[in-house]
Each structure stands twice: as structure tokens, then as C-alpha cells.
Scaffold this motif. Structure first.
Motif, PDB file in Angstrom:
ATOM      1  N   LYS A  96       0.832  -1.208   0.000  1.00 19.61           N
ATOM      2  CA  LYS A  96       0.000   0.000   0.000  1.00 19.61           C
ATOM      3  C   LYS A  96       0.870   1.264   0.000  1.00 19.61           C
ATOM      4  N   ILE A  97       1.956   1.226   0.803  1.00 27.55           N
ATOM      5  CA  ILE A  97       2.847   2.393   0.878  1.00 27.55           C
ATOM      6  C   ILE A  97       3.604   2.581  -0.435  1.00 27.55           C
ATOM      7  N   PHE A  98       4.141   1.494  -0.952  1.00 26.99           N
ATOM      8  CA  PHE A  98       4.930   1.590  -2.181  1.00 26.99           C
ATOM      9  C   PHE A  98       4.065   1.951  -3.394  1.00 26.99           C
ATOM     10  N   ASP A  99       2.790   1.579  -3.334  1.00 25.45           N
ATOM     11  CA  ASP A  99       1.886   1.895  -4.446  1.00 25.45           C
ATOM     12  C   ASP A  99       1.468   3.363  -4.464  1.00 25.45           C
ATOM     13  N   LEU A 100       1.883   4.115  -3.436  1.00 23.08           N
ATOM     14  CA  LEU A 100       1.543   5.540  -3.390  1.00 23.08           C
ATOM     15  C   LEU A 100       2.144   6.297  -4.567  1.00 23.08           C
ATOM     16  N   THR A 101       3.237   5.766  -5.126  1.00 21.04           N
ATOM     17  CA  THR A 101       3.873   6.427  -6.275  1.00 21.04           C
ATOM     18  C   THR A 101       2.954   6.419  -7.498  1.00 21.04           C
ATOM     19  N   LYS A 102       1.988   5.505  -7.497  1.00 23.98           N
ATOM     20  CA  LYS A 102       1.055   5.403  -8.627  1.00 23.98           C
ATOM     21  C   LYS A 102      -0.197   6.248  -8.401  1.00 23.98           C
ATOM     22  N   ASP A 103      -0.328   6.754  -7.178  1.00 24.42           N
ATOM     23  CA  ASP A 103      -1.514   7.540  -6.831  1.00 24.42           C
ATOM     24  C   ASP A 103      -1.350   8.989  -7.285  1.00 24.42           C
ATOM     25  N   LYS A 104      -2.457   9.624  -7.633  1.00 24.09           N
ATOM     26  CA  LYS A 104      -2.409  11.013  -8.108  1.00 24.09           C
ATOM     27  C   LYS A 104      -1.983  11.982  -7.004  1.00 24.09           C
ATOM     28  N   SER A 105      -2.075  11.528  -5.749  1.00 24.16           N
ATOM     29  CA  SER A 105      -1.677  12.388  -4.628  1.00 24.16           C
ATOM     30  C   SER A 105      -0.179  12.296  -4.337  1.00 24.16           C
ATOM     31  N   TYR A 106       0.546  11.484  -5.113  1.00 25.64           N
ATOM     32  CA  TYR A 106       1.974  11.284  -4.844  1.00 25.64           C
ATOM     33  C   TYR A 106       2.763  12.585  -4.969  1.00 25.64           C
ATOM     34  N   ALA A 107       2.376  13.451  -5.893  1.00 25.17           N
ATOM     35  CA  ALA A 107       3.094  14.724  -6.085  1.00 25.17           C
ATOM     36  C   ALA A 107       3.052  15.552  -4.802  1.00 25.17           C
ATOM     37  N   ASN A 108       1.889  15.613  -4.173  1.00 24.62           N
ATOM     38  CA  ASN A 108       1.756  16.362  -2.916  1.00 24.62           C
ATOM     39  C   ASN A 108       2.548  15.689  -1.793  1.00 24.62           C
ATOM     40  N   LEU A 109       2.506  14.360  -1.772  1.00 24.68           N
ATOM     41  CA  LEU A 109       3.254  13.611  -0.760  1.00 24.68           C
ATOM     42  C   LEU A 109       4.751  13.839  -0.933  1.00 24.68           C
ATOM     43  N   LEU A 110       5.220  13.812  -2.171  1.00 22.73           N
ATOM     44  CA  LEU A 110       6.644  14.019  -2.457  1.00 22.73           C
ATOM     45  C   LEU A 110       7.072  15.430  -2.055  1.00 22.73           C
ATOM     46  N   ALA A 111       6.196  16.407  -2.289  1.00 25.82           N
ATOM     47  CA  ALA A 111       6.495  17.794  -1.910  1.00 25.82           C
ATOM     48  C   ALA A 111       6.643  17.901  -0.392  1.00 25.82           C
ATOM     49  N   PHE A 112       5.746  17.264   0.328  1.00 27.96           N
ATOM     50  CA  PHE A 112       5.797  17.289   1.791  1.00 27.96           C
ATOM     51  C   PHE A 112       7.063  16.601   2.295  1.00 27.96           C
ATOM     52  N   MET A 113       7.390  15.446   1.727  1.00 32.06           N
ATOM     53  CA  MET A 113       8.560  14.679   2.165  1.00 32.06           C
ATOM     54  C   MET A 113       9.855  15.430   1.854  1.00 32.06           C
ATOM     55  N   THR A 114       9.880  16.132   0.726  1.00 30.24           N
ATOM     56  CA  THR A 114      11.075  16.901   0.351  1.00 30.24           C
ATOM     57  C   THR A 114      11.275  18.080   1.301  1.00 30.24           C
ATOM     58  N   LEU A 115      10.208  18.822   1.565  1.00 30.13           N
ATOM     59  CA  LEU A 115      10.288  19.960   2.485  1.00 30.13           C
ATOM     60  C   LEU A 115      10.692  19.488   3.881  1.00 30.13           C
ATOM     61  N   GLU A 116      10.145  18.380   4.304  1.00 28.26           N
ATOM     62  CA  GLU A 116      10.457  17.811   5.616  1.00 28.26           C
ATOM     63  C   GLU A 116      11.938  17.447   5.707  1.00 28.26           C
ATOM     64  N   ALA A 117      12.472  16.863   4.645  1.00 29.45           N
ATOM     65  CA  ALA A 117      13.886  16.469   4.616  1.00 29.45           C
ATOM     66  C   ALA A 117      14.797  17.694   4.636  1.00 29.45           C
ATOM     67  N   VAL A 118      14.437  18.713   3.866  1.00 31.03           N
ATOM     68  CA  VAL A 118      15.241  19.941   3.798  1.00 31.03           C
ATOM     69  C   VAL A 118      15.285  20.634   5.154  1.00 31.03           C
ATOM     70  N   LYS A 119      14.149  20.735   5.810  1.00 32.49           N
ATOM     71  CA  LYS A 119      14.082  21.397   7.116  1.00 32.49           C
ATOM     72  C   LYS A 119      14.797  20.598   8.207  1.00 32.49           C
ATOM     73  N   SER A 120      14.886  19.288   8.008  1.00 33.73           N
ATOM     74  CA  SER A 120      15.544  18.446   9.012  1.00 33.73           C
ATOM     75  C   SER A 120      17.053  18.648   9.029  1.00 33.73           C
ATOM     76  N   LEU A 121      17.600  19.090   7.891  1.00 30.28           N
ATOM     77  CA  LEU A 121      19.044  19.318   7.802  1.00 30.28           C
ATOM     78  C   LEU A 121      19.369  20.768   8.155  1.00 30.28           C
ATOM     79  N   GLU A 122      20.246  20.956   9.097  1.00 31.67           N
ATOM     80  CA  GLU A 122      20.677  22.310   9.467  1.00 31.67           C
ATOM     81  C   GLU A 122      21.868  22.693   8.589  1.00 31.67           C
ATOM     82  N   SER A 123      21.559  22.849   7.325  1.00 32.64           N
ATOM     83  CA  SER A 123      22.609  23.156   6.359  1.00 32.64           C
ATOM     84  C   SER A 123      22.072  24.138   5.323  1.00 32.64           C
ATOM     85  N   LYS A 124      22.915  25.040   4.892  1.00 35.34           N
ATOM     86  CA  LYS A 124      22.512  26.034   3.891  1.00 35.34           C
ATOM     87  C   LYS A 124      22.662  25.497   2.473  1.00 35.34           C
TER      88      LYS A 124
END
Length: 203
Positions: A96-124
């Protein structure tokens, strides 16, 4: 004549005495035989009781052993059944989790995961790794992030061997945040297993 009578009387006495002695011997023999018979009968009963008792003990031990083996087999079957249920459930969750890449909501999920990863790193300065097929989505996401977050983001040309999501690295490579679908599966798995084990009463 008197002598003959005396001899006859003596013979009769001897005969009677012999008969009496014989009877006494017979009685003693019968008594001894009875005592011996009783003694051996008691011993036989005692020995028989011992044999029966030993047989009962052995039978009880065999029953306990067979019961223990049966309980062990039953427990093993239950555990194997539970493991199969858990394995199937985890595969279902992973699917179910891996199939999220096929879902139309994956773009929003990827955006959230990317922003979350960027904010987690204390790097410029940050480098992002991702699936080659997600590059166009990542480019749009990074463009939006750059408008709100003061950070320099570089996109790696490497095709990350992940199912989905991103991997963010600091400029010096010392900090890494894996915000991938695989890592999300691992995070959710513990909670999922806890609920599943509670249902199965494994824990």
C-alpha cells in the motif's frame, strides 16, 4: 507267653508311636508348606504391586511426554500461523505504501517529504537524491521551496535506488536524511506490528 505279649505290646507301642511321629511330621510339613506358600504369595503380591506401580509411572511419564510434545506442536503451529499472518500483513502494508507512487496524490506527498527532509538538515547547502522518474516533480517542488526557505538545493544526477521520496544530504555529506517510502514503511511498521500483535495476543 508273657514275653510274647510284652513283645506284641512293644510292637504296638512302636507302631503307634511311629504313626504319631509320622502324623506330627506331616502336620509340621503341611504347616511349613502353608507358611511358605503364604510367604511367597505375599511376595508375589508385593512384586506384582511394584510392577503395576512402575507400569503406572511409566504410563504417566509417557502421557506427560506425549502431552508436552502435542503442546509443543500446537504452540509451534500457532506461532507459524501468527508469523504467516504478520508476514502477509506487512507485505500488504508495504504494498500500500509503495503503491503511493502510482496515486495522483503522490506529487503532494513528495512535496511534503522533500520539504520535511530539507528542514531536518541544518545546512545552507543541500543535495537531493531521488528517483529518475521523479525529477520533473522534484524540480517544481524545489522551485517552490526556494521561495520560502533560504537554502541552496542541488539536484543529484544519480538515480537513487528507492521506491519513492527523497534523500537529503548536507554539503559536507556528514548529515543524511532518508525521507523515503521505505523509511516511512519502517516507521509505520512498528506501530502496525504493535496493533497487530495486540490483536493476535502475541505480546
Amino acid at each position: 507267653m508273657n514275653i510274647e505279649k510284652k513283645l506284641e505290646t512293644l510292637k504296638t507301642y512302636v507302631k503307634n508311636r511311629s504313626d504319631e511321629d509320622a502324623q506330627a511330621i506331616i502336620k509340621d510339613a503341611q504347616k511349613s508348606a502353608k507358611e511358605i506358600n503364604t510367604e511367597y504369595s505375599d511376595k508375589a503380591k508385593e512384586e506384582y504391586s511394584k510392577i503395576v506401580e512402575e507400569a503406572k509411572k511409566q504410563a504417566y511419564q509417557i502421557q506427560r511426554k506425549e502431552k508436552a510434545q502435542a503442546d509443543s506442536r500446537r504452540t509451534r503451529m500457532i506461532m507459524e500461523g501468527q508469523k504467516e499472518i504478520v508476514d502477509d500483513a506487512l507485505e500488504l502494508l508495504k504494498g500500500k505504501i509503495f503503491d503511493l507512487t502510482k496515486d495522483k496524490s503522490y506529487a503532494n506527498l513528495l512535496a511534503f517529504m522533500t520539504l520535511e527532509a530539507v528542514k531536518s538538515l541544518e545546512s545552507k547547502k543541500i543535495t537531493l537524491k531521488f528517483r529518475k522518474t521523479d525529477r520533473s516533480l522534484i524540480e517544481k517542488i524545489v522551485e517552490n521551496i526556494s521561495k520560502n526557505v533560504k537554502v541552496e538545493i542541488t539536484l543529484s544526477d544519480e538515480d537513487a535506488q528507492i521506491v519513492g521520496g527523497v534523500i537529503a544530504l548536507s554539503a559536507d555529506g556528514k548529515q543524511i536524511v532518508e525521507n523515503t517510502l521505505e523509511s516511512k514503511f519502517e516507521e509505520l511498521k512498528e506501530e502496525y506490528l504493535h496493533d497487530l500483535f495486540s490483536t493476535l495476543k502475541v505480546r
